[in-house]
Enzyme design. Structure first.
Site, PDB file in Angstrom:
ATOM      1  N   HIS A 200       0.813  -1.223   0.000  1.00  0.00           N
ATOM      2  CA  HIS A 200       0.000   0.000   0.000  1.00  0.00           C
ATOM      3  C   HIS A 200       0.840   1.263   0.000  1.00  0.00           C
ATOM      4  O   HIS A 200       0.431   2.281  -0.537  1.00  0.00           O
ATOM      5  CB  HIS A 200      -1.018  -0.037   1.141  1.00  0.00           C
ATOM      6  N   GLU A 447     -11.247 -10.720  -4.547  1.00  0.00           N
ATOM      7  CA  GLU A 447      -9.804 -10.621  -4.331  1.00  0.00           C
ATOM      8  C   GLU A 447      -9.246 -11.812  -3.553  1.00  0.00           C
ATOM      9  O   GLU A 447      -8.059 -11.878  -3.275  1.00  0.00           O
ATOM     10  CB  GLU A 447      -9.428  -9.295  -3.675  1.00  0.00           C
ATOM     11  N   ASN A 470      -4.614  -6.870  -6.835  1.00  0.00           N
ATOM     12  CA  ASN A 470      -3.454  -6.848  -5.934  1.00  0.00           C
ATOM     13  C   ASN A 470      -3.521  -8.005  -4.940  1.00  0.00           C
ATOM     14  O   ASN A 470      -2.551  -8.735  -4.731  1.00  0.00           O
ATOM     15  CB  ASN A 470      -3.398  -5.533  -5.148  1.00  0.00           C
ATOM     16  N   ASP A 471      -4.695  -8.145  -4.328  1.00  0.00           N
ATOM     17  CA  ASP A 471      -4.841  -9.230  -3.358  1.00  0.00           C
ATOM     18  C   ASP A 471      -5.085 -10.567  -4.049  1.00  0.00           C
ATOM     19  O   ASP A 471      -4.634 -11.610  -3.557  1.00  0.00           O
ATOM     20  CB  ASP A 471      -5.992  -8.927  -2.391  1.00  0.00           C
ATOM     21  N   ARG A 481       2.292  -9.502  -0.719  1.00  0.00           N
ATOM     22  CA  ARG A 481       2.525  -8.413  -1.672  1.00  0.00           C
ATOM     23  C   ARG A 481       3.455  -7.334  -1.139  1.00  0.00           C
ATOM     24  O   ARG A 481       3.959  -6.501  -1.892  1.00  0.00           O
ATOM     25  CB  ARG A 481       1.172  -7.794  -2.086  1.00  0.00           C
ATOM     26  N   CYS A 518     -10.078  -2.925 -10.221  1.00  0.00           N
ATOM     27  CA  CYS A 518      -9.605  -1.730  -9.521  1.00  0.00           C
ATOM     28  C   CYS A 518      -8.251  -1.969  -8.861  1.00  0.00           C
ATOM     29  O   CYS A 518      -7.751  -1.112  -8.145  1.00  0.00           O
ATOM     30  CB  CYS A 518     -10.629  -1.249  -8.505  1.00  0.00           C
TER      31      CYS A 518
HETATM   32  C1  PEP Z   1      -6.751  -4.958  -4.566  1.00  0.00           C
HETATM   33  O1  PEP Z   1      -6.521  -5.800  -3.701  1.00  0.00           O
HETATM   34  O2  PEP Z   1      -6.488  -5.112  -5.782  1.00  0.00           O
HETATM   35  C2  PEP Z   1      -7.374  -3.668  -4.193  1.00  0.00           C
HETATM   36  C3  PEP Z   1      -7.784  -2.825  -5.106  1.00  0.00           C
HETATM   37  O3  PEP Z   1      -7.468  -3.375  -2.871  1.00  0.00           O
HETATM   38  P1  PEP Z   1      -6.210  -2.942  -1.976  1.00  0.00           P
HETATM   39  O4  PEP Z   1      -5.050  -2.698  -2.893  1.00  0.00           O
HETATM   40  O5  PEP Z   1      -6.596  -1.718  -1.218  1.00  0.00           O
HETATM   41  O6  PEP Z   1      -6.012  -4.120  -1.100  1.00  0.00           O
HETATM   42 MG    MG Z   2      -7.400  -5.606  -1.743  1.00  0.00          MG
END
Ligand code: PEP
Ligand code: MG
Length: 600
Positions: A200, A447, A470-471, A481, A518
């Site tokens: 993040h 996710e 991402n997750d 990650r 997203c």
């Molecule tokens: C993701 O996991 O892709 C996501 C958009 O949420 P975050 O990156 O805040 O975990």
């Molecule tokens: Mg996420």
């Protein structure tokens, strides 16, 4: 001496500046430049703080009970001596008078210099004195906080150097919420020792749209305060004390990138439509209501992901109540002037702890894996009062514009049921209190692989789906990650990841359910045509990424790659198969263009 440090590239471009080393625990110290005319008064502030601390220490000494161990009084003597020592006092004044740093920044800059010197000492007793200097500086910072500067705030002098050298920040780690402090700050680039591409901290750095390299492992140990540093945010390389030729080369690239960005920004008002006429929705990811302005400026047609958790972080347990949240959501909704705003319920946990903690501290304090722990919807369901408070605030904001509610990290059918129960109760409470709200769409983030595998269950209950790549990558591949030691295995091109994404998009589209990506893949132009070929028509990303993704969309024909999709997904090396398909598609377009030119 010139040398290079390698890391994970997270935000493109070239930054050139002097290194500013900051301890992870002190990144929230205000950093701003002061005018020439304020130097004397800033030094006076520092002097005032020193006198206050001297009085505190003397008072402590006087109040020391007679039975107290003599070491305690001796320790206070050491602190008093350090307080007046030139290595702290005159060197700090120098940062103020020569570099025009505000007093807090000057102190933390000098502390970094001293900490290095102590670390390198052979004598163990002397080495341990570092902790004493830190305590004295801590006292000085507290005294300064009680006598705030009349001129300053973190945003003052933002990236306006007024003749100063530009600065790049070097830290072992920066917590995601702390990274937000640096929006519009004096820093033109970031380097951290830890972190991966979708940690993040990296995501927020990317949102700041300045070059950043993370996961360098030891940059903060190797680079010294004030070294000249080049950050190549595309290659993930940091060049320390570059030769004049290398420096000139990077300055040239910096100018080129500036020109490219300028020409891209002209696409701002161009609708995102592919060559074959498919209209694509480009939405923005935001962390704070104030980011809505950047989203509109970049030409986003709505907010696809408002990471509400940033409002809850670093508040020492004093979480925002319903009214405070409502005001923030309303601010974002009104700023978008009728465009949709997708507010995600709080996603704390993993590398986003509620209270300030860097990744290194998290790893140290939580030997268990926090990414697999009580995070996101799991946390919300375990705090039902807080959860309903947030739901009510979001629902109330829906009376002021188009709001959509998004729920993170769902995996179990039971969690779906509990979430809808909570929404129903929140609505009932609002209705009982005569509070206005609209009927809003509710979406689920996909996710966790389990959610992608039982997608029909999710499609039955939710109005829309948002894929959090991402997750999804982290959990599919069992790769943390945020962990730089396994960053090379965090692979969006893994066939399993691509199959889960493609399957989710296809199933949602088959029943006309809105589906968006997203995660960071949406803003990465390496994946634009692939996601289009999978059938994706809605992308949500940081505002700074919208123009370059739109440029790819304007040049894409969704039909061309769609024919190759099955073969790409079935390949052992989808990345290579995709690159080959893209090359072939480009050749076909050229041949067609040449043919129509001849025919004309
Ligand atoms: C993701 O996991 O892709 C996501 C958009 O949420 P975050 O990156 O805040 O975990
Ligand atoms: Mg996420």
């Amino acid at each position: 001496m010139s040398f290079q440090v390698f890391g994970v590239p997270v935000s493109g471009g070239v930054a050139i500046g002097r290194a500013m080393l900051v301890a992870s625990s002190r990144v929230d110290v205000a950093h701003y430049f002061i005018d020439e005319s304020r130097i004397e008064s800033e030094i006076e502030r520092l002097r005032g703080a020193r006198n206050t601390v001297a009085s505190e220490l003397t008072a402590l000494q006087r109040a020391m009970p007679s039975e107290a161990p003599p070491e305690l009084s001796a320790l206070l003597d050491v602190h008093l001596m350090l307080l007046h020592d030139d290595m702290l006092s005159s060197a700090t004044r120098q940062w103020i008078s020569e570099r025009h740093y505000n007093a807090e920044w000057a102190l933390s800059a000098q502390l970094e210099v001293l900490a290095r010197q102590f670390d390198e000492m052979q004598d163990e007793y002397l080495r341990e004195r570092k902790a004493d200097v830190e305590q004295v500086v801590e006292r000085l910072l507290r005294a300064l906080a009680r006598a705030p500067s009349l001129v300053g705030s973190a945003a003052h002098g933002a990236r306006d150097f007024g003749g100063e050298d530009p600065l790049v920040l070097v830290a072992n780690d920066i917590a995601p919420a702390d990274m937000l402090h640096f929006k519009g700050s004096v820093f033109t680039g970031f380097i951290t020792d830890v972190g991966g591409r979708t940690s993040h901290t990296a995501i927020v750095a990317r949102g700041l749209d300045i070059p950043a390299v993370v996961g360098t492992r030891e940059a903060s140990r190797l680079i010294r305060q004030d070294d000249w540093v080049v950050i190549d945010g595309d290659a993930g390389v940091v060049v320390v004390n570059p030769s004049p030729i290398v420096l000139e080369e990077y300055r040239f690239r910096q100018r080129q990138i500036g020109l490219e960005r300028e020409s891209l920004s002209r696409l701002r008002h161009t609708p995102a439509v592919t060559l074959d006429g498919e209209r694509i929705e480009l939405l923005a990811n935001i962390e704070q209501p104030a980011d809505a302005a950047a989203a509109l400026q970049a030409g986003a047609v709505g907010v696809g992901l408002f990471r509400s958790e940033f409002m809850f972080m670093n508040r020492a347990g004093d979480l925002p109540d319903e009214d405070e949240q409502f005001e923030a959501y309303r601010e974002a909704v009104e700023a978008m002037h009728g465009l949709p705003v997708t507010i995600r319920t709080i996603d704390v946990g993993a590398d986003k702890p509620l209270d300030r903690m860097s990744i290194s501290e998290l790893r140290h304090e939580h030997a268990l894996n926090p990414a697999m722990g009580l995070r996101a919807i799991r946390w919300s369901l375990s705090e039902p009062v807080m959860f309903r408070q947030q739901l009510r605030a979001i629902l109330r904001a829906s009376a002021h514009g188009k709001v959509r509610l998004l729920v993170p990290m769902l995996a179990h059918p039971r969690e779906i049921r509990l979430t809808f129960d909570a929404i129903a109760r929140a609505k009932q409470q609002l209705a009982d209190a005569n509070r206005a709200f609209s009927e809003i769409e509710v979406g689920a983030m996909i996710e966790v692989p389990a959610a992608a595998i039982i997608l029909p269950v999710f499609l039955r209950h939710f109005d829309f789906i948002a894929i959090g790549t991402n997750d999804l990558i982290q959990y599919t591949l069992a790769i943390d990650r945020a962990d730089e030691t396994v960053a090379h295995l965090y692979d969006p091109w893994h066939p399993a990841v691509l199959q889960l994404i493609a399957g989710t998009i296809a199933q949602a589209r088959a029943i006309n359910k809105s589906v968006c990506v997203c995660g960071e893949m949406a803003g990465d132009t390496d994946f634009t045509e692939l996601l289009l070929a999978m059938g994706l028509r809605s992308f949500s990303m940081h505002p700074s990424q919208i123009a370059s993704v739109k440029q790819r969309i304007l040049r894409a024909d969704t039909r061309q790659l769609a024919e190759k999709l099955e073969a790409i997904l079935a390949s052992d090396a989808p990345g290579a198969a995709y690159a080959e398909a893209l090359r072939a598609a480009a050749c076909t377009s050229q041949v067609r263009a040449a043919g129509s030119a001849v025919g004309a």
